[in-house]
Write an enzyme that holds these catalytic residues in place. Structure first.
Site, short mmCIF file in Angstrom:
data_model
loop_
_atom_site.label_atom_id
_atom_site.label_comp_id
_atom_site.label_asym_id
_atom_site.label_seq_id
_atom_site.Cartn_x
_atom_site.Cartn_y
_atom_site.Cartn_z
N CYS A 142 0.83 -1.20 0.00
CA CYS A 142 0.00 0.00 0.00
C CYS A 142 0.86 1.25 0.00
O CYS A 142 1.21 1.79 1.07
CB CYS A 142 -0.93 0.00 1.21
N LEU A 143 1.19 1.74 -1.18
CA LEU A 143 2.00 2.94 -1.33
C LEU A 143 1.21 4.07 -1.99
O LEU A 143 1.13 5.17 -1.46
CB LEU A 143 3.26 2.63 -2.14
N GLU A 151 -1.65 6.64 -3.43
CA GLU A 151 -2.82 7.28 -2.83
C GLU A 151 -3.64 7.97 -3.92
O GLU A 151 -3.13 8.21 -5.03
CB GLU A 151 -2.37 8.29 -1.77
N GLY A 179 -0.15 9.10 -6.94
CA GLY A 179 0.32 7.76 -7.24
C GLY A 179 1.83 7.69 -7.31
O GLY A 179 2.47 6.93 -6.58
N ILE A 214 -4.68 -0.69 -4.99
CA ILE A 214 -4.01 -1.72 -4.22
C ILE A 214 -4.39 -3.10 -4.75
O ILE A 214 -5.55 -3.54 -4.61
CB ILE A 214 -4.34 -1.62 -2.72
N ARG A 253 -4.34 -21.00 -40.49
CA ARG A 253 -5.26 -20.22 -41.30
C ARG A 253 -4.75 -20.10 -42.73
O ARG A 253 -3.59 -19.74 -42.97
CB ARG A 253 -5.40 -18.82 -40.69
N PHE A 260 2.66 -15.11 -46.08
CA PHE A 260 2.60 -13.79 -46.73
C PHE A 260 3.64 -12.89 -46.07
O PHE A 260 3.75 -12.81 -44.85
CB PHE A 260 1.21 -13.17 -46.60
N GLU A 279 3.74 -0.07 -11.02
CA GLU A 279 5.13 0.03 -10.55
C GLU A 279 5.85 1.25 -11.13
O GLU A 279 7.05 1.21 -11.43
CB GLU A 279 5.92 -1.25 -10.90
N ARG A 324 17.05 11.61 -15.80
CA ARG A 324 17.75 12.28 -14.70
C ARG A 324 19.11 11.62 -14.44
O ARG A 324 20.08 12.32 -14.14
CB ARG A 324 16.89 12.24 -13.44
#
Length: 387
Positions: free
Chosen positions: A133-134, A136, A140, A166, A276, A286, A371, A383
Site C-alpha cells: 500500500c504505497l 494514494e 500515485g 491496491i 489459417r 505472406f 510500478e 535524470r
C-alpha cells in the site's frame, strides 16, 4: 516458441540442476493448473486464491528469498524466468506472484529477526497473501508526499488515510502500509506490516478494470486503524528507502510479466497463422504478416535480454535501478505492441473473446502503468543521464 531458459553462469552444477527443475515444474504447473482455468476465472472475475496457495506450497512464492525462512535461495534471474512462464499462460497469476514477492521485500530486507521468524515462513509458503500500500488517490507516483498518517499511541500506531490502486485489496492477509510518522517529505515516511483483520482497515469495492479481471484492485481506507508498534518495519523514517528498494525489484517483476505475456500472445498468433489459409496458402507465408511476427520475435528477445541483464546486476550486488527502469519501460512497451499485433494477425477473429489475444491486449496496457508509469521510468532514466 517456448521461452528460452538461461541459467546464471555462476551457478554450480547442483544449483543449476535445481534451477532447471524449478523451471520445468513451473512450466508443468502453468500448463496444467493455469492455462486451462484462465478464461473461466477471468470471465467470472474471481481471484484464484487456491492456485496461489498451491504455488506457495510448491515453493514459487519465495524463490529469491532465504531458505532459512522458507524461501528457495534462487537468483533473481531464475525467479524472473518463472514469472515469464506463468505470465505466458495467465498474467493475473504471474502478477499476483510478483506483487506478493514485492510485499515480502520490506519484511525480508528490513525486518528484525523476530519479525522474519514470525511472518515470513507463512508468506513464502503461501498461507498468507501480502499487499503493498504505497499509492494514494491524489499522488500515485509522488510517493515522497503521501498523506496517510500514523501517530504512536501507547503500544500501537493509529493510522488514518486512503490508499489507492491496491492489488489484492480485500483478499490479502497482510498489508504493507506506507504512512507518515514524521515531518514532510521522504524522511517522514515509515512502513507498517498490518494484519488485514485489523479494525479500521477497510477495503473498498473493486475497481472495474479493463483487464486482469481475476486480480482485485481497490482503495483501502484506514480509519483509526490501530497497528501494534512491533509491526513497524525498519526504523521510523526508513519507509521511503524501503519503498524505493522494493520498487526497483518489483519493476523487474513487471518486466518479466510483460515478456511472458508477449510470448504467449506471439505463440498464439503464430499458431493461428500457420493453420489459417487464404488465397491457397498459410497466412504466415505472406511477407506482410511474416515480417510482422519477425519484428515481434526480435523485440521480444531484446526485452528478455534487457530484463535478465538487470537481474544479473542485482544478483551480483551491483547497482541496477536504472537498468530496472529501462527493462520495465522497454518490456512493457513491447508487450503492448506485440499483443496489438497478435490481434491484427487474427484479423476479425482477434477482436472476439473466442481467442485469448483480445484479453492479452487489454492486459498489456496496465503493465505500462503499474510500478511507476512508463513516463516515470523515462524521467528516472533521463535524470540519471543528466547527472
Amino acid at each position: 516458441m517456448p521461452s528460452v531458459v538461461l541459467l546464471p553462469p555462476s551457478l554450480d552444477p547442483s544449483a543449476a540442476e535445481l534451477s532447471r527443475d524449478l523451471l520445468d515444474l513451473a512450466r508443468e504447473l502453468a500448463d496444467k493448473e493455469l492455462r486451462p482455468r484462465a478464461d473461466d476465472f477471468e470471465a467470472r472475475g474471481e481471484f484464484p486464491r487456491e492456485i496461489i496457495r498451491t504455488l506457495g506450497r510448491s515453493g514459487f512464492l519465495g524463490l529469491p528469498y532465504s531458505s532459512g525462512y522458507g524461501g528457495a535461495d534462487q537468483p533473481y534471474e531464475v525467479y524472473l524466468q518463472v514469472l515469464e512462464i506463468l505470465a505466458s499462460r495467465w498474467l493475473a497469476v504471474a502478477e499476483a506472484v510478483s506483487v506478493h514477492t514485492l510485499a515480502c521485500y520490506p519484511l525480508a530486507t528490513y525486518g528484525t529477526e523476530e519479525q522474519k521468524q514470525r511472518w515470513l515462513p507463512d508468506l513464502l509458503g503461501g498461507e498468507l497473501l501480502g499487499a503493498y500500500c504505497l499509492s494514494e488517490p491524489a499522488g500515485g507516483s509522488d510517493a515522497a508526499n503521501l498523506t496517510t498518517a500514523a501517530r504512536l499511541d501507547g503500544d500501537a500506531y493509529v493510522v488514518n488515510g486512503t490508499k489507492a490502486w491496491i492489488t489484492h485489496a480485500g483478499v490479502a492477509d497482510a498489508y504493507n502500509i506506507f504512512c507518515r510518522t514524521g515531518g514532510p517529505g521522504a524522511k517522514g515516511i515509515s512502513c507498517l506490516f498490518a494484519d488485514a483483520a485489523t479494525e479500521g482497515i477497510e477495503p473498498q469495492p473493486r475497481e472495474r478494470t479493463m483487464g486482469l479481471k481475476a486480480s482485485p484492485v481497490a482503495q483501502v481506507v484506514l480509519d483509526g486503524a490501530r497497528v501494534p508498534a512491533d509491526r513497524l518495519i525498519g526504523g521510523e523514517g526508513e519507509g521511503f528507502t524501503i519503498a524505493m528498494g522494493a520498487l526497483d525489484s518489483g519493476r523487474l517483476g513487471i518486466a518479466a510479466c510483460a515478456v511472458g505475456l508477449a510470448q504467449g500472445a506471439l505463440d498464439y498468433a503464430i499458431g493461428y497463422a500457420k493453420e489459417r489459409k487464404q488465397f491457397g496458402q498459410r497466412i504466415i507465408d505472406f511477407q506482410g504478416l511474416g515480417f510482422l511476427v519477425a519484428d515481434a520475435a526480435t523485440q521480444l528477445a531484446a526485452a528478455r535480454a534487457l530484463t535478465l541483464h538487470a537481474a544479473r546486476l542485482k544478483d551480483a550486488g551491483q547497482p541496477y535501478s536504472i537498468e530496472a527502469a529501462q527493462a520495465k519501460l522497454f518490456a512493457t512497451d513491447v508487450a503492448m505492441k506485440v499483443t496489438t499485433d497478435a490481434v491484427q494477425v487474427l484479423g476479425g477473429a482477434g477482436y472476439v473473446a473466442d481467442h485469448p489475444v483480445e484479453r492479452y491486449m487489454r492486459e498489456a496496457k496496465v503493465l505500462q502503468i503499474v510500478e511507476g508509469t512508463n513516463q516515470i521510468q523515462r524521467m528516472v532514466i533521463a535524470r540519471h543521464l543528466a547527472r
